[in-house]
Design an enzyme around this catalytic site. Sequence first.
Site, PDB file in Angstrom:
ATOM      1  N   ASP A 162       0.805  -1.223   0.000  1.00 31.03           N
ATOM      2  CA  ASP A 162       0.000   0.000   0.000  1.00 31.03           C
ATOM      3  C   ASP A 162       0.837   1.272   0.000  1.00 31.03           C
ATOM      4  O   ASP A 162       0.331   2.348   0.332  1.00 31.03           O
ATOM      5  CB  ASP A 162      -0.937   0.001   1.210  1.00 31.03           C
ATOM      6  N   ASP A 218      -7.047  -4.187  -4.888  1.00 31.14           N
ATOM      7  CA  ASP A 218      -6.630  -2.867  -4.407  1.00 31.14           C
ATOM      8  C   ASP A 218      -5.248  -2.475  -4.930  1.00 31.14           C
ATOM      9  O   ASP A 218      -4.930  -1.289  -5.065  1.00 31.14           O
ATOM     10  CB  ASP A 218      -6.570  -2.840  -2.878  1.00 31.14           C
TER      11      ASP A 218
END
Length: 420
Positions: free
Chosen positions: A139, A197
């Site tokens: 991330d 994601d």
Amino acid sequence: MKIKHILFAISLVAATACCNEDYSWVKNGIDRAKHQLMLTASEIDGTGQLPRSIHVGYDFEMLQRQLEKEIFVDSLRKQPAEDIVGTRRLCGIYDWTSGFFPGSLWYVYEFTGDESVKKAAIRYTELLNPVREYTGTHDLGFMMNCSYGNALRLSPNDTIPAVLVETADNLCSRFNEEIGCIRSWDFGTWNFPVIIDNMMNLDLLFSASRLTGNPYYKEVAIRHANTTMPNHFRENYTCWHVVSYNNDGTVERKETFQGKNHDSSWSRGQAWAVYGYTATYRETGDSKYLDFAVNIADMIMSKVTTDDAIPYWDYDAPVTEETPRDASAAAVTACGLLELSTMAKDGQKYFDHAEKILKSLSSDAYLAAEGENQGFVLMHSTGSLAHGSEIDVPLNYADYYYLEGLQRYMNLKGIEYKNL
């Protein structure tokens, strides 16, 4: 293709001029966001942390009704203590959401030019500097591109590129040549998990290639996108949340972690997909990514059943009065569709749908009143219902993509905050 993009943008500006549209909802959204974000910035100053959400509990039976199955208490997040229910939930700099609050401040500064907002954006961006050395997550794009990336765009200095490139190097360290993907998680029983994601973190790599002139970062991003296309998506262009790979690159299993079930269409996952493949087309000019993004966008629009275009937390969730919405999925979708509208042959329908989403999010049904909602901008997002986590709450990434959506909308319409 570039000519078509320009003509579309010109047509929107012309429409604005001749129709004299009412953009008071845009100004109201920005003004409320500024108030909420600056209130939060002052209240958490000195904590070394960032705002993520609000502490709430959950109704166990409601979760079972939404998931349409029996669930185990030990699979759920622990209920918060009564004395913190309703209070602001903070996170540390290594939380995957840490970059969204400074990124939101940067967008408000871009809109308003307010130097006090800029100072706050710099302060909370610099808080994340140690993340440049972190390798423990995929991330990093969310964390650093949303913060330092916007800082580079709006207040460039000589130190920011080095931060972004070092972060991109660490993201690339999670790339597996044999599999052709960037590893997502380092927990669980999966061999090599990749979540949808992860498409959102590719922008950091595209940026690193531009900053350095080194094509490797872009090549890694493209390989990840290429591997994800055939493995993450079903024939109807819905996507699984998690695909785990064997070491030889074959698929180990496909499932969900945050959606209703393994075969459902988790709404935020679909939003990550349309945003990510639209961005990949922007960076490569390869029409296969544009075609793919168009198919995902059409699928999303066909699955929206709500009057205000704000989706339920999963497109396959049972719809009742208690079914939670996900404003974060809506905001991400709006951003993706706005960019796609400048590229696709039938761009106007994507623009119109995105505009409807933004107007809904800018209404009192979702936009928090000043001083309420623990300083967050939007209400009614869902983090991970399957884990009893962050259900019907504000989320910092919903705020971030709402503001990014307004920025993209204003750019396409040719309007500026100072003229509203």
